[in-house]
Scaffold this active site. Structure first.
Site, PDB file in Angstrom:
ATOM      1  N   LYS A 122     -11.265 -30.578  74.980  1.00 49.44           N
ATOM      2  CA  LYS A 122     -10.633 -31.865  75.245  1.00 49.44           C
ATOM      3  C   LYS A 122     -11.519 -32.807  76.055  1.00 49.44           C
ATOM      4  O   LYS A 122     -11.447 -34.025  75.904  1.00 49.44           O
ATOM      5  CB  LYS A 122      -9.292 -31.634  75.948  1.00 49.44           C
ATOM      6  N   GLU A 154      -5.711 -35.943  83.559  1.00 47.33           N
ATOM      7  CA  GLU A 154      -5.735 -37.331  83.109  1.00 47.33           C
ATOM      8  C   GLU A 154      -4.434 -38.014  83.504  1.00 47.33           C
ATOM      9  O   GLU A 154      -3.453 -37.360  83.862  1.00 47.33           O
ATOM     10  CB  GLU A 154      -5.948 -37.423  81.604  1.00 47.33           C
ATOM     11  N   ASN A 209       6.248 -30.251  76.924  1.00 41.30           N
ATOM     12  CA  ASN A 209       5.077 -30.641  76.136  1.00 41.30           C
ATOM     13  C   ASN A 209       4.984 -29.909  74.796  1.00 41.30           C
ATOM     14  O   ASN A 209       3.956 -29.967  74.129  1.00 41.30           O
ATOM     15  CB  ASN A 209       3.777 -30.409  76.931  1.00 41.30           C
ATOM     16  N   GLU A 263      -4.516 -37.228  67.784  1.00 44.86           N
ATOM     17  CA  GLU A 263      -3.287 -37.491  68.517  1.00 44.86           C
ATOM     18  C   GLU A 263      -3.479 -38.656  69.487  1.00 44.86           C
ATOM     19  O   GLU A 263      -4.493 -38.735  70.177  1.00 44.86           O
ATOM     20  CB  GLU A 263      -2.836 -36.241  69.272  1.00 44.86           C
ATOM     21  N   GLU A 287      -6.347 -36.228  71.893  1.00 48.93           N
ATOM     22  CA  GLU A 287      -7.192 -35.120  71.445  1.00 48.93           C
ATOM     23  C   GLU A 287      -7.238 -35.107  69.930  1.00 48.93           C
ATOM     24  O   GLU A 287      -6.430 -35.760  69.260  1.00 48.93           O
ATOM     25  CB  GLU A 287      -6.645 -33.779  71.952  1.00 48.93           C
ATOM     26  N   ASN A 331      -7.046 -32.301  66.879  1.00 48.33           N
ATOM     27  CA  ASN A 331      -6.804 -30.913  66.496  1.00 48.33           C
ATOM     28  C   ASN A 331      -7.551 -30.636  65.199  1.00 48.33           C
ATOM     29  O   ASN A 331      -7.239 -31.224  64.159  1.00 48.33           O
ATOM     30  CB  ASN A 331      -5.307 -30.657  66.321  1.00 48.33           C
ATOM     31  N   PHE A 336      16.459 -22.843  77.668  1.00 54.56           N
ATOM     32  CA  PHE A 336      15.491 -22.644  76.585  1.00 54.56           C
ATOM     33  C   PHE A 336      14.555 -21.462  76.836  1.00 54.56           C
ATOM     34  O   PHE A 336      13.413 -21.472  76.379  1.00 54.56           O
ATOM     35  CB  PHE A 336      14.675 -23.915  76.339  1.00 54.56           C
TER      36      PHE A 336
END
Length: 667
Positions: free
Chosen positions: A116, A200, A235, A275, A288, A290, A348
């Site tokens: 990244k 970031e 995320n 992305e 980034e 992928n 979750f």
């Protein structure tokens, strides 16, 4: 064309690749660990080779074992799927050295974009808009705090080699930066074997929008429009759609052209995804790239008609892309719901076990002119393991408009039967019903903002409740008639099924009268409303498909004393259908309360205790970290809900616990 390819992956993506390879006449080789000996991808492939023990670190991500399987099978090419070795430059290089084709980008492109930090520098050099941040690696927690202060909170702490939401934390202050750094580092090491961390700026009110690119070895690069992936939890993407309800044509074109420019700059070939984070003013920033097939690729396939796996295989074989940018139009709208083995009623947390019932909706064209697609790697009777990602399936729908795609998804989710484990199906159903989601006004903070206390089930609106009540009354009449026939009393007319009933659900009582005829039932409410119900449901069926006032209604049905357990649209309802006298007496019954477990810290999921952070006699404060439990490659920190003193510690680091086992007790 290749005669045989090996899929260096497992689960639904391995099954997905096998389907396209079979369509192309290519034989497939599956690899499997101990835990996956009976897995669906193993059954589907033409050949299967065992590669080691259950943990991925001892099987699926061991390059030497995959290379041995390739040699043993004689496969000419390898499709890596996503995760595992899909973005591992060393794996791609090993294949190249062995003369085996990697169905993916060249290893230098993986190296350039897989990191990244490096990819962000290259994006900046290629003229791609990027998020402010610290380009260097972070040494320790205090260094993380120092950098975060310079950038300005909130910040995103990310694993350099990360993906899939693992090794990522948002920090809003110094304490969260310290804690997030350590958790991200631990998760990154466990998931990727690489614990490098960078930081970031976290863009507030962001939307996560990504561009699908495809490039061949002849200089042709195109973008297949965008996917909106803003519905995320921790995320991790939960619901995706294509196109985005937010982008205008000008922004779409600008993002697509920048994505293609970046791909060309690094000599990229095959399918890949760039992305972006997009703010409310349509400013977009590179996150980034992928260098692999994305989990959510089916929605792009549904709106473009392009089989991305097929194109990856053809590009790897050296063929040219069969279309140009001008040929790629957006047709309709597609939705994807990720079905995870995660219990939404337990925040979750991962759930493992056997799928005692697994009945997905029928794939293909629907009666309403839409399409249902279900990419899965499990089957009824199969087991969800603690060793891998908790994804069960990716349910996708297509419709001419966004509203049509959502309605198709609602009905498909209500049709999807999963039993034996905790799963997030009720949650994604509730999101489909949410007015904000339906409006398209979403950001990556949607779940945190709309479900701040977690998910405790959905409540149905008044119109839907009335439709459910009418359906339940009609179903109860069918069940009552069956009971009279079984008892033998129907012949001599000694018992007649009544017309007047009281339906109770979601705290509301409906007094109804049923008028039945050979074609269905008319259910009249005390207030004067009447609803027409038709269905071929019979008692014992776990799925009821009904038409209520000319609109489809699908419910999962379970029998309870005095009524039904009904599940639909994210709601889980106890529905009682009683005679007027029974309803009167039911009001006198005492409600049974659940036991008090407030003095115990219970293990919320099956998992391994990694750390115990307190000792007997310690006074703990609200929010203080007490223990860490690892499950399904994720690290879960358990915190105190209130102040207290530790009375006893029942577990130690290394303990393997079941759900609700006691970790510690408080005074």
């Amino acid at each position: 064309m290749f005669k045989k390819i090996l899929i260096a992956n497992r689960g639904e993506i391995a099954c997905r690749v096998i389907k396209t390879a079979r369509k192309m006449g290519i034989k497939t080789v599956a690899v499997y660990s101990d835990a996956d000996r009976g897995a669906l991808h193993v059954k589907m492939a033409d050949e299967a080779i065992h590669i080691g023990a259950s943990p991925a670190a001892q099987s699926y991500i061991v390059i030497d074992k995959i290379m041995a399987a390739i040699k043993a099978s004689g496969a000419e090419a390898v499709h890596p799927g996503y995760g595992f070795l899909s973005e591992n430059m060393n794996f791609a290089a090993a294949l190249e050295a062995a003369g085996v084709v990697f169905i993916g980008p060249p290893s230098p492109a993986i190296e350039a974009m897989g990191d990244k930090i490096t990819s962000k520098k290259l994006a900046m050099a290629a003229g791609v808009s990027t998020v402010p941040g610290h380009m260097g690696l972070i040494d320790d927690a205090e260094h993380a705090v120092k950098i975060a202060r310079v950038i300005g909170y909130p910040v995103m702490i990310k694993a350099s080699a990360g993906g899939g939401g693992k090794g990522m934390r948002i920090a809003w202050d110094d304490a969260e930066a310290r804690e997030g750094f350590q958790s991200s580092k631990n998760e990154a090491a466990a998931s990727f074997g690489d614990d490098r961390i960078f930081i970031e700026k976290f863009v507030t009110q962001p939307r996560h929008i990504e561009i699908q690119v495809l490039a061949d070895k002849h200089g042709n690069t195109v973008y297949l429009h965008e996917r909106e992936c803003s519905i995320q939890r921790r995320n991790q993407k939960v619901i995706e759609e294509a196109p985005s309800p937010f982008l205008d044509p000008e922004t779409r074109k600008a993002m697509g052209e920048q994505a293609c420019a970046l791909a060309r700059a690094v000599g990229y070939t095959s399918a890949g995804t760039v992305e972006f984070i997009v703010d409310g003013s349509l400013n977009f920033y590179f996150l980034e790239m992928n260098t692999r097939l994305q989990v959510e690729h089916p929605v792009t396939e549904l709106i473009t008609g392009v089989d991305l796996v097929e194109q990856m295989i053809r590009v790897a074989y050296g063929e040219k892309l069969p279309f140009a940018q001008a040929d790629l139009k957006i047709n309709g709208w597609a939705m994807e719901s990720r079905l995870y083995a995660e219990d939404p009623y337990r925040n979750f947390l991962p759930s493992i076990g056997r799928l005692t019932r697994y009945r997905p909706p029928v794939e293909g064209e629907t009666p309403r002119g839409g399409v249902v697609r279900n990419d899965t790697g499990v089957f009824e009777g199969g087991e969800i393991s603690m060793f891998y990602d908790p994804m069960i399936a990716k349910l996708c729908t297509w419709g001419p408009t966004r509203a049509d795609a959502i309605e198709e998804m609602r009905l498909a989710l209500d049709t999807f039967e999963v039993e034996g484990i905790g799963h997030n199906l009720p949650f994604v159903s509730a999101v489909m019903e949410h007015p904000r989601f339906q409006s398209g006004n979403i950001t990556t903070a949607f779940i945190a903002e709309e479900y701040p206390e977690g998910f405790q089930g959905a409540s149905l609106d008044a119109d839907t409740l009335a439709r459910v009540a009418a359906a339940a009354a009609a179903m109860n009449r069918v069940a009552e008639i069956r009971r009279t026939r079984i008892s033998g009393t129907m012949d001599n007319h000694s018992r007649r099924v009544g017309d007047d009933w009281v339906v109770s659900l979601q705290g509301i009582e409906y007094a109804v009268t049923i008028a039945a005829d050979p074609a269905g039932s008319t259910v009249s409410f005390a207030g004067g409303q009447s609803l027409r119900v038709t269905s071929d449901w019979t008692p014992g069926q776990t799925l009821a498909r009904l038409i209520v006032d000319d609109a489809a209604l699908v419910m999962k049905v379970g029998k309870i004393s005095g009524g039904f357990r009904l599940r639909l649209r994210g709601a889980d309802l106890k529905c009682f259908v009683r005679s007027p006298r029974q309803a009167e007496l039911a009001k006198l019954m005492i409600e049974k309360l659940p036991p008090d477990t407030s003095k115990f810290l219970l293990c919320p999921m099956p998992g391994l205790v990694a750390r115990i952070m307190v000792a007997v006699g310690d006074e703990v404060q609200e929010g203080q970290a007490l223990a860490t439990v690892e499950a399904m490659k994720m690290e879960n920190i358990l915190k105190a809900e209130r102040r207290g003193v530790v009375k006893a510690v029942k577990a130690v680091a290394g303990s393997s616990l079941k759900v609700d086992e006691v970790i510690m007790e408080f005074e």
